[in-house]
Design a protein around this motif. Structure first.
Motif, mmCIF file in Angstrom:
data_model
loop_
_atom_site.group_PDB
_atom_site.id
_atom_site.type_symbol
_atom_site.label_atom_id
_atom_site.label_comp_id
_atom_site.label_asym_id
_atom_site.label_seq_id
_atom_site.Cartn_x
_atom_site.Cartn_y
_atom_site.Cartn_z
ATOM 1 N N ARG A 1 0.816 -1.222 0.000
ATOM 2 C CA ARG A 1 0.000 0.000 0.000
ATOM 3 C C ARG A 1 0.849 1.271 0.000
ATOM 4 O O ARG A 1 0.549 2.225 -0.700
ATOM 5 C CB ARG A 1 -0.941 0.022 1.199
ATOM 6 C CG ARG A 1 -2.044 -0.982 1.111
ATOM 7 C CD ARG A 1 -2.906 -0.924 2.359
ATOM 8 N NE ARG A 1 -3.836 -2.033 2.386
ATOM 9 C CZ ARG A 1 -5.103 -1.941 2.002
ATOM 10 N NH1 ARG A 1 -5.565 -0.805 1.561
ATOM 11 N NH2 ARG A 1 -5.888 -2.993 2.064
ATOM 12 N N LYS A 2 1.912 1.252 0.794
ATOM 13 C CA LYS A 2 2.757 2.446 0.879
ATOM 14 C C LYS A 2 3.471 2.696 -0.453
ATOM 15 O O LYS A 2 3.493 3.816 -0.965
ATOM 16 C CB LYS A 2 3.767 2.287 2.014
ATOM 17 C CG LYS A 2 4.466 3.556 2.399
ATOM 18 C CD LYS A 2 5.311 3.341 3.642
ATOM 19 C CE LYS A 2 5.376 4.623 4.417
ATOM 20 N NZ LYS A 2 5.916 4.447 5.752
ATOM 21 N N ASP B 1 -2.199 4.072 6.544
ATOM 22 C CA ASP B 1 -0.995 3.679 7.265
ATOM 23 C C ASP B 1 -1.164 2.215 7.649
ATOM 24 O O ASP B 1 -2.254 1.659 7.500
ATOM 25 C CB ASP B 1 -0.804 4.547 8.510
ATOM 26 C CG ASP B 1 0.657 4.673 8.914
ATOM 27 O OD1 ASP B 1 1.455 3.784 8.542
ATOM 28 O OD2 ASP B 1 0.999 5.644 9.603
ATOM 29 N N THR B 2 -0.107 1.591 8.118
ATOM 30 C CA THR B 2 -0.197 0.191 8.535
ATOM 31 C C THR B 2 0.173 0.064 10.005
ATOM 32 O O THR B 2 0.908 0.893 10.543
ATOM 33 C CB THR B 2 0.737 -0.707 7.706
ATOM 34 O OG1 THR B 2 2.068 -0.212 7.817
ATOM 35 C CG2 THR B 2 0.331 -0.732 6.253
#
Length: 140
Positions: free
Chosen positions: A107-108, A125-126
């Protein structure tokens, strides 16, 4: 899932229309893709690096399609690439290239790629622990 079965069977038909021989690896037999006469060869095996490597060693394919088997096939393809198996056996990834698969799985990294072309993305964010989840939830 049905959508993978449909898209995969359509891919097999398209390849065969072009005169290509097809080899299918499928962990379950209850799908359209495994119907008699669709793929030239069918292996009922788990989609793991070990089993796919064995099929590659045996069949010596020129190319491999990863995007018709869901997350499992994508993950396996990335591992085959990282372990050098695709290069060792001179197997070309057809369709979505491995670097694109990798970029879209993180994702980032995906958000950074979109930012490079000025595409907006929802903030994210994770987290791996509850405290971080709560902090991120409050921040976003």
């Amino acid at each position: 899932a049905g959508e993978f079965d449909y898209s995969g069977s359509q891919a097999i038909k398209a390849l065969k229309e072009e005169g290509m021989q097809t080899v299918l690896i499928k962990p379950q037999c209850s799908t359209v893709q495994t119907s008699k006469g669709l793929a030239d060869r069918v292996y009922f095996l788990p989609i793991t690096t070990q089993y796919v490597k064995q099929v590659i060693e045996s069949e010596r394919p020129d190319g491999i399609l990863l995007s018709f088997g869901g997350q499992t096939a994508l993950n396996c393809g990335v591992e085959l690439f990282r372990e050098g198996i695709l290069d060792t056996y001179n197997v070309t990834v057809l369709g979505t290239p491995i670097p694109s698969i990798i970029a879209t799985e993180d994702r980032k990294e995906f958000a950074l790629k979109l930012a490079e072309i000025d595409e907006k993305v929802a903030p994210s964010d994770t987290a791996t622990v509850l405290k971080d989840v709560l902090d991120i939830g409050n921040r976003l």
